[in-house]
Design a protein around this motif. Structure first.
Motif, PDB file in Angstrom:
ATOM      1  N   VAL A  89       0.864  -1.179   0.000  1.00  0.00           N
ATOM      2  CA  VAL A  89       0.000   0.000   0.000  1.00  0.00           C
ATOM      3  C   VAL A  89       0.899   1.228   0.000  1.00  0.00           C
ATOM      4  N   PHE A  90       0.381   2.337  -0.489  1.00  0.00           N
ATOM      5  CA  PHE A  90       1.219   3.527  -0.603  1.00  0.00           C
ATOM      6  C   PHE A  90       0.351   4.770  -0.641  1.00  0.00           C
ATOM      7  N   SER A  91       1.030   5.886  -0.619  1.00  0.00           N
ATOM      8  CA  SER A  91       0.384   7.187  -0.733  1.00  0.00           C
ATOM      9  C   SER A  91       1.336   8.122  -1.447  1.00  0.00           C
ATOM     10  N   GLY A  92       0.825   8.933  -2.330  1.00  0.00           N
ATOM     11  CA  GLY A  92       1.617   9.985  -2.963  1.00  0.00           C
ATOM     12  C   GLY A  92       2.521   9.583  -4.102  1.00  0.00           C
ATOM     13  N   LEU A  93       2.479   8.329  -4.542  1.00  0.00           N
ATOM     14  CA  LEU A  93       3.304   7.944  -5.691  1.00  0.00           C
ATOM     15  C   LEU A  93       2.662   8.459  -6.972  1.00  0.00           C
ATOM     16  N   GLU A  94       3.506   8.753  -7.951  1.00  0.00           N
ATOM     17  CA  GLU A  94       3.014   9.207  -9.248  1.00  0.00           C
ATOM     18  C   GLU A  94       2.880   8.013 -10.188  1.00  0.00           C
ATOM     19  N   ARG A  95       1.948   8.124 -11.122  1.00  0.00           N
ATOM     20  CA  ARG A  95       1.825   7.089 -12.141  1.00  0.00           C
ATOM     21  C   ARG A  95       3.109   7.013 -12.937  1.00  0.00           C
TER      22      ARG A  95
END
Length: 101
Positions: A89-95
């Motif tokens: 799980v993550f938050s704030g990653l860019e495509r």
């Protein structure tokens, strides 16, 4: 299969292209600078790599060391391997965007 994330820190490498060379060597060892979740690829933070494998964590560390030590052996780089069988799980990653030369 285990979802591994590998973090590498090269010490005293701020004024060189060692990280670009590291990215190339890590790719040759099977590591990616992105990860796929639900059919979407996401870019990992700088100097983090992903690999999905049945290998033990020690073997993943060895693969990373092969790549890293081709770029820098002294001072010894920091390498951290974490793995999980559950999805990450993550938050704030860019495509992920394909980078063309």
């Amino acid at each position: 299969m285990i979802n591994y994330t590998v973090r590498v820190e090269l010490h005293d490498a701020d004024k060189s292209n060692k990280y670009e060379n590291l990215h190339k060597q890590m790719k040759l060892e099977g590591f990616s600078r992105s990860l796929g979740i639900d059919g979407i690829r996401w870019e990992l933070p700088t100097s983090e790599y992903s690999i999905v494998s049945d290998l033990a964590p020690e073997k993943i560390l060895s693969k990373a060391q092969i790549a890293v030590y081709k770029i820098q052996s002294k001072p010894e780089p920091s390498i951290l391997v974490t793995g999980s069988i559950t999805p990450r799980v993550f938050s704030g990653l860019e495509r992920f965007r394909s980078k063309k030369p």
